[in-house]
Structure formats: structure tokens, C-alpha cells
Design a protein around this motif. Structure first.
Motif, PDB file in Angstrom:
ATOM      1  N   UNK A 170     -10.253  56.635  63.487  1.00 40.36           N
ATOM      2  CA  UNK A 170     -11.792  56.583  63.613  1.00 40.36           C
ATOM      3  C   UNK A 170     -12.389  55.952  62.554  1.00 40.36           C
ATOM      4  N   UNK A 171     -12.100  55.927  61.155  1.00 46.00           N
ATOM      5  CA  UNK A 171     -12.504  55.477  60.009  1.00 46.00           C
ATOM      6  C   UNK A 171     -12.279  53.747  60.292  1.00 46.00           C
ATOM      7  N   UNK A 172     -11.143  53.493  60.446  1.00 49.93           N
ATOM      8  CA  UNK A 172     -10.828  52.016  60.873  1.00 49.93           C
ATOM      9  C   UNK A 172     -11.544  51.383  61.761  1.00 49.93           C
ATOM     10  N   UNK A 173     -11.576  52.131  63.022  1.00 52.99           N
ATOM     11  CA  UNK A 173     -12.574  51.717  64.014  1.00 52.99           C
ATOM     12  C   UNK A 173     -13.966  51.280  63.510  1.00 52.99           C
ATOM     13  N   UNK A 174     -14.573  52.336  62.923  1.00 54.41           N
ATOM     14  CA  UNK A 174     -15.954  52.232  62.312  1.00 54.41           C
ATOM     15  C   UNK A 174     -16.216  51.111  61.278  1.00 54.41           C
TER      16      UNK A 174
END
Length: 280
Positions: free
Chosen positions: A209-213
Motif C-alpha cells: 500500500x505504501x508503494x501504491x500511495x
């Protein structure tokens, strides 16, 4: 009086309670952390060598550290913006995937209808549809949350569906013999069986999710905050110290989230074979 009367008998020695050995946690043992420490030290030496010869490619580690120490509020503010987007996105994506997995495990028609669409969404590059999401949802946080939710949706859907359908047939036969309802089978058998799969999915999607953000902050127009926006703007002005300081913050956030899920997994799955000590 003879000396034999005062000498302790062998039985007295055997009656003494055995000395209890203090068990050292596995992560404190040198064989656990020493290989990683050596590798990190070698990488740091190589980094410094490249940074001194090519400062336009890599900044020195000391410079990155000074940037983090001198401007902590800047990184904390942008880290919170990215983390908030990631958490909202994973809550929407993983939560929606969990609900759909429950429906798909109970209703075959729902599984046959939704699985092909989920596969198509998974293989579609999210970056390619981000501009369309900006047009649809505006220039605020909404498109970034949607991108994060899409990235985290499929792993949870597949893992939870597999876990819910992994109950052995004889166990289901026993519950049918007891005339258990579908809700009782779901609560007492299927959900506990899916817990290892669900937590394994969270170990993947929370750091993801950090990568997606960050990807959403890179691509979505109008981003005013976040570590992804900081990296993009700092790279445009050749501030490599800011770029790698922001990357260090992202790495720390990902490792922290992974550590929290791992600790939760050990607490909830103490009964599962994956958490058993093989040395016992």
C-alpha cells in the motif's frame, strides 16, 4: 562419628531441582542478525565509494542523515500524508476483497462472475488508468486512494478465497452430520481456516500500500504533499539528499508495517504449524 554419615547420598543430588536454562530469543542470536549486519556494512562501504567518485549519482550517507536530522518536521508531515493515503486505500481494497471473498466462497455463481473481472483488474497497469481516475475523482486524495485500493485488492481476494475453501472435506462432513448451518460452518471452520492466508496477504499488501500511495503521488496531478511528491520535486531540482532521505522514510514505514503484521501473526497463529519452533 564416621565421615560417611555426613556425606550426601546420590539420591540427595538427584533430588535437587534442575537448573532452568534461560532461553534467548532467536532474533538476538548472532546467527540471526550477523549476516544481515555484515551485508549492510558492505553495502554502506560500496555506497560511500560510489558517492565519493560520482556525487551526481548518489549522495553520501552522512549527507542523507544530516538532511533527515535537520528537517524532521518536513519528512514527518509528508510521511503522514503518504501513510494516511496508504491506510485508507488498503482499508478499502482489503476490506472490499474480504467481503467479496466471503461471497465467492459461499456462492459459486458469484465466484464465476467476479473472478474473471478481478483477474482483468489485476493485470491492468494501474498507472495507465491513473489519469482517468484524476479526471473522474478530481485532484484531491480520492484518486490516490483508489489507486492504492486497486493495488491491494487482488492479493487479499485470492488469499482469503483460497483460505476459505481450504477446509478439509472430512471436517465439513462432520459439521453436516451435526446439522450445522452455513453460518456456523463459516464462523467455526472456514474463517479460522482462512486466518493464516489472510494474515499472509496482509504481510504483502500493507507494505504494498505504501508503494501504491507513492505511485499515485508520482502520477496524479495536483499532488501537494506526500513522500512521493517530495521525491518527484526533489529529483527535478537535483536534490539527491532529499530524494534518498524520503526513500529511507518509505523503507522505514514499510518495515514497521511488516513487523506489526508479523507480531500480530505470531500472536493469533500460535496454534498453527507455521509458528512452531522446528528445533523443539
Amino acid at each position: 562419628m564416621s565421615t560417611t554419615e555426613h556425606s550426601p547420598s546420590p539420591a540427595a543430588h538427584d533430588a535437587r531441582p534442575p537448573r532452568r536454562r534461560t532461553r534467548v530469543p532467536a532474533w538476538l542470536h548472532p546467527r540471526t542478525w550477523a549476516p544481515t549486519a555484515v551485508l549492510v556494512a558492505l553495502l554502506a562501504v560500496a555506497w560511500q565509494a560510489v558517492a565519493r567518485e560520482h556525487p551526481y549519482i548518489l549522495p553520501e550517507l552522512g549527507e542523507v542523515g544530516r538532511t533527515l536530522v535537520e528537517e524532521p518536521s518536513l519528512f514527518l508531515e509528508n510521511a503522514w500524508t503518504t501513510l494516511f493515503t496508504a491506510l485508507i486505500g488498503v482499508l478499502m481494497g482489503a476490506g472490499g476483497a474480504f467481503v467479496l471473498a466471503l461471497l465467492m466462497s459461499e456462492l459459486d455463481v458469484v465466484r464465476r462472475a467476479l473472478m474473471p473481472i478481478a483477474v482483468v483488474l489485476n493485470v491492468t497497469p494501474v498507472v495507465a488508468i491513473t489519469p482517468a481516475l484524476v479526471v473522474a475523482f478530481g485532484f484531491g486524495m480520492a484518486p490516490k486512494v483508489v489507486v492504492t485500493a486497486l493495488i491491494t485488492f487482488f492479493p487479499v481476494l485470492i488469499n482469503v478465497t483460497t483460505g476459505l475453501r481450504s477446509v478439509p472435506g472430512p471436517v465439513l462432513d462432520v459439521f453436516r452430520t451435526l446439522h450445522a448451518s452455513r453460518l456456523e460452518v463459516l464462523l467455526r471452520v472456514r474463517l479460522p481456516s482462512s486466518l493464516p492466508y489472510t494474515l499472509a496477504a496482509l504481510r504483502v499488501v500493507l507494505p504494498l500500500s505504501i508503494v501504491g500511495a507513492v505511485v499515485a503521488e508520482f502520477v496524479a496531478a495536483g499532488s501537494a504533499g506526500g513522500l512521493g511528491t517530495m521525491i518527484r520535486n526533489s529529483a527535478a531540482t537535483a536534490r539527491l539528499d532529499l530524494v534518498y532521505a524520503a526513500i529511507a522514510c518509505l523503507a522505514a514505514m514499510g518495515v514497521t508495517m511488516l513487523a506489526l503484521v508479523t507480531a500480530l501473526e505470531r500472536r493469533l497463529l500460535f496454534w498453527h504449524e507455521s509458528q512452531q519452533d522446528p528445533a523443539r
